[in-house]
Design an enzyme around this catalytic site. Structure first.
Site, short mmCIF file in Angstrom:
data_model
loop_
_atom_site.label_atom_id
_atom_site.label_comp_id
_atom_site.label_asym_id
_atom_site.label_seq_id
_atom_site.Cartn_x
_atom_site.Cartn_y
_atom_site.Cartn_z
N LYS A 162 0.83 -1.20 0.00
CA LYS A 162 0.00 0.00 0.00
C LYS A 162 0.87 1.25 0.00
O LYS A 162 0.51 2.28 -0.59
CB LYS A 162 -0.91 -0.01 1.24
CG LYS A 162 -1.76 1.25 1.39
CD LYS A 162 -2.71 1.16 2.56
CE LYS A 162 -3.53 2.45 2.68
NZ LYS A 162 -4.59 2.36 3.70
N HIS B 228 -8.91 -28.46 -35.49
CA HIS B 228 -9.89 -27.48 -35.01
C HIS B 228 -10.80 -28.09 -33.94
O HIS B 228 -12.01 -27.90 -33.94
CB HIS B 228 -10.71 -26.91 -36.17
CG HIS B 228 -9.86 -26.35 -37.27
ND1 HIS B 228 -8.94 -25.34 -37.06
CD2 HIS B 228 -9.77 -26.67 -38.58
CE1 HIS B 228 -8.33 -25.05 -38.19
NE2 HIS B 228 -8.80 -25.86 -39.13
#
Length: 511
Positions: free
Chosen positions: A138, A273
């Site tokens: 922070k 595919h």
């Protein structure tokens, strides 16, 4: 650029610890440490100050409380130059801590161990570590925080080059890594508790996806799309040779590997595919491949070839005869690998997991959200003959084989098969009867005879025309879920043509 004068080090993963601490000491950085980390540093001759000496309070509750103290978190959260912060820290005797080096208790590794108890898992939930990481992160404009030992060398080099300072850009990058890490850590704990000793019913109330980026891909499904791979894919599918994997390679590899994992006997699947061009079973991988490639040799060109047995030289020589994008198998001996490396671009993948036992949930994105479902591992499926004529033993084998393959074909899905090989595959058509026609056409193009074959449909035939089209093509037995309002018509058509028809009660759509 924060000048590092005081660092707190407390790590479970001690890779590189001693070298980094020595580098800090060489730049006159004072080190605070805890427990096993302090002992390891002292054993290496590196002087440290214990956290208890800083806080004036001993470690308590078997080490559960040691760094949760204002002298620690005040030293991390105070903003230098803030008059009120400076006044309070001076009054309370809180000294700044400029760097935090912390990695957390190994919770994920602990709960992955066979037989771990709930109490053992709970003891591996780190409290002080995440708190220090978050406090320092922070305040990253004034603090440096390291959670990953792989960052030690770069940070030490930057400090050495800048008089002990770390650039704000570096601190920001380190803080981002911390918050990603702690998010994943908390997600792992929540996931464990949801499926552990007191599991929550049903699917999770909240979907959490935390996965590190493994690979930057050249592009996504198409060149104008960006693409990347996240998670642990490469630990399961380890590339032994060949150029980098593409987005489409990765999707096809997963489809092919999951298909061959369905079978206990030696199996080969060729995928294009995500749809199988052909699947074969045999006494050896080579014989399985020969049956698979015969289904559709044209489509097999440039495909993905998957085996569920280690790759031998006979199989490798057969696959080598046509252009193949990827070959994958659970084991590729050195001699076979040397032979296949002669084609430098072809990818060779060693499959390092039992995919039949490993069933991943299916997650897909939609605008505004996500869809989550269980893996299609199959339910308690029936094998219920509904026609007057039941299937013969050979037809039963063919029906069961076709049904397993059909589950891996895009809907609407139709598979013609013998007991040990596919004969024709019809995938992804908007009409089921058109999928039947396409599968029959593919069989004719390959010169394969469908007379006496079995046919599988991933969902019910909504009309009798689909079954009748399959019969015209040569099918003598059929398998489908059943459940249509016109089931009676389909059964009557099967009886008219003397076809054995089996219902499973389970649908296998694949969109």
């Amino acid at each position: 650029m924060p000048r590092i004068r005081r660092a707190l080090i407390s790590v479970s993963d001690k890779r590189g610890l001693v070298d980094f601490a020595r580098a800090l000491k060489g730049m006159n950085v004072a080190i605070i440490s805890t427990g096993g980390t302090a002992a390891a540093l002292r054993e290496a001759g590196i002087g440290v100050q214990s956290v208890a000496d800083v806080t004036g309070f001993p470690e308590i509750l078997s080490g559960r409380v040691k760094t949760l103290h204002p002298r620690i978190h005040g030293g991390l959260l105070a903003v230098p130059g803030n008059a009120e912060h400076d006044r309070q820290t001076a009054e309370l005797g809180i000294e700044p801590i400029d760097m935090v080096v912390v990695n957390l208790y190994p919770f994920e590794r602990a709960v992955a161990s066979p037989g771990v108890t709930l109490d053992e898992a709970l003891e591996q939930i780190d409290i002080g570590g995440p708190s220090m990481l978050r406090s320092a992160s922070k305040n990253f404009q004034h603090k440096a925080v390291i959670v990953n030992p792989d960052r030690y060398a770069a940070v030490a080099a930057e400090m050495a080059a800048s008089g002990g300072c770390v650039a704000e850009e570096t601190c920001a990058a380190l803080a981002r890594e911390v918050f990603r890490h702690t998010a994943r850590y908390d997600a792992a704990i929540a996931d464990y508790l949801e499926r552990g000793a007191h599991p929550a019913p049903g699917l999770p109330a909240e979907l959490r996806i935390t996965a590190g980026r493994e690979l930057e891909l050249r592009y996504g499904e198409n060149p104008h799309q960006r693409g990347a791979l996240y998670g642990g894919f490469t630990a399961i599918f380890h590339k032994l040779h060949g150029k980098e994997l593409s987005f489409n390679n990765i999707v096809d590899i997963a489809a092919a590997a999951q298909l061959v994992a369905e079978f206990d006997e030696p199996a080969c699947a060729i995928v294009k595919h995500t749809n199988p061009c052909g699947v074969g079973l045999g006494e050896t991988p080579a014989s399985a491949y020969q049956k698979a490639v015969a289904t559709d040799r044209t489509s097999a060109f440039g495909g993905i070839v998957a085996f569920n047995r280690p790759l031998d030289m006979e199989s490798a020589a057969l696959v080598n005869e046509i252009f193949t994008e990827v070959i994958l198998a659970p084991g590729v001996p050195a001699g076979v690998l040397d032979f296949l490396r002669k084609k430098k671009d072809r990818r060779i993948i060693d499959v390092r997991a039992d995919l039949h036992a490993r069933r991943e949930a299916d997650i897909r994105s939609v605008p505004g959200g996500y869809l989550l479902q269980d893996a299609d591992a199959g339910a308690q499926e029936e094998f219920r003959p509904v026609s007057r004529r039941g299937p013969t033993a050979e037809e039963t084998r063919a029906l069961r084989f076709a049904w397993l393959v059909c589950k891996h074909v895009k809907s609407n899905a139709i598979v013609f098969a013998a007991a040990d090989r596919t004969l024709g595959v019809g995938a992804g058509q908007m009409s089921r009867v058109e999928s039947v026609r396409l599968a029959a056409l593919k069989a004719r193009q390959a010169g394969l005879d469908l007379a006496g074959s079995a046919v599988a449909s991933d969902a019910y035939f909504p009309f009798a025309d689909g079954l009748e089209e399959a019969v015209r093509a040569g099918a003598a037995a059929a398998i489908e879920p059943g459940g249509s309002v016109r089931d009676a018509e389909v059964i009557a058509a099967a009886d008219t043509h003397g076809v054995a028809l089996v219902f499973t009660g389970t649908r296998h759509f694949r969109h």
